[in-house]
Write a protein that holds these residues in place. Structure first.
Motif: not given
Length: 327
Positions: A91-92, A130-131, A138-139, A143-144
């Motif tokens: 997760m980012h 907000f996340r 965002r990138n 991708a994930l």
């Protein structure tokens, strides 16, 4: 100071001392056995409080407030101790943020009213904003998500997804993305991770679930491993055999026979310069014939995503190597 004030304060002090003495007496009574005034001990294994002298069970069915896991040394204890959900590279934000569910139900399972649903929808929208605070996050989030989607389609385990996420994060930190698509680098990261973990997938299989072409995946993969200095061993044909045999529902004997054929081919150097997927598919087909199991070249071709011509060519080479092998 008036006498009434002195008497009042003195009375409060005596009352306080009396309360303290009563509390100490109660605490002492709780620590002693009501039968023999012996010392009470807590048996965490049986969730009981018992007397050390007479064995009287004073309290039972106690709540175990310890962790659900066990540790046998300090290092293992430090590794397992946690607060909240474990972090993950898939997760980012490493899973540290709050996620609002989409069920539109309260804690009791009842549906929310129209006003409450609208309110929760607004909260979800702002929570998502907000996340991801900047373009980099965002990138990473996109991708994930792609890595997780492709890994699920290919049936890859969680450790491969974690490693692919780490490789992509490194590529993002090293500024390797300009001039390349997010999907291309994500696919290359997953391909490299699968090969490192010993559960490789062919380029054809990877490109079938990816949103980029096979040539771009291969080009990006070579660029990523070169720039990041990744150590990726050449794919071993034997690592493909268990999956092909499982998909074709072949016996363990056939799988062992296929491994033997590949070992013989390696000893004679026949595997050099040839596709490991083709060799693995041909060995499975040859082993099935040798063990009298009904498998066609078309069946193996569909499972391995490789042409029947390649299977036929490698099949003959493997059988020749088997015949020429020293007894």
């Amino acid at each position: 100071m008036p006498d009434t004030t002195i008497r009042t304060q003195s009375g409060k002090r005596r009352q306080h001392e009396s309360d303290e003495s009563l509390g100490q007496a109660d605490e002492q009574a709780r620590e002693q056995c009501p039968e023999c005034a012996g010392q009470l001990i807590s048996d965490t294994e049986h969730a009981e409080t018992v007397c050390a002298d007479c064995g009287l069970v004073v309290d039972e069915s106690e709540i175990d407030r310890g962790p659900e896991w066990r540790a046998f040394d300090s290092a293992e204890k430090d590794e397992k101790s946690r607060v909240g959900a474990p972090t993950t590279n898939m997760m980012h934000d490493q899973g540290l943020s709050t996620n609002i569910g989409w069920q539109n139900k309260d804690a009791y399972g009842k549906s929310l009213s129209t006003r409450q649903r609208q309110k929760m929808q607004r909260l979800r929208t702002w929570n998502e904003r907000f996340r991801t605070r900047d373009s980099k996050e965002r990138n990473l989030k996109q991708a994930l998500g792609e890595i997780d989607r492709m890994a699920s389609a290919l049936g890859l385990p969680e450790n491969v997804r974690e490693t692919a996420s780490v490789i992509y994060r490194r590529a993002l930190e090293e500024d390797l993305l300009p001039g390349r698509s997010i999907e291309g680098v994500a696919t290359a990261s997953l391909y490299a991770s699968a090969r490192q973990a010993g559960t490789p997938r062919s380029l054809d299989e990877i490109s079938a679930v990816s949103r980029v072409e096979k040539d771009e995946v291969a080009r990006t993969y070579r660029y990523v491993i070169r720039e990041l200095g990744l150590e990726v061993q050449p794919a071993d044909p034997e690592s493909y055999v268990p999956r092909f045999a499982s998909d074709l529902e072949l016996s363990d004997e056939t799988e062992r026979r296929a491994r033997t054929l590949l070992s013989t081919a390696k000893e004679q150097g026949i595997h050099s310069g040839k596709s490991p997927v083709g060799l693995a598919a041909a060995s499975v087909y040859a082993a099935a014939l040798l063990t009298n199991e009904k498998v066609t070249q078309n069946d193996v071709s569909e499972v391995a995503s490789i042409s029947e011509v390649t299977i036929r060519n490698r099949y003959h080479e493997l059988l020749e190597a088997e015949e020429n092998a020293p007894a």
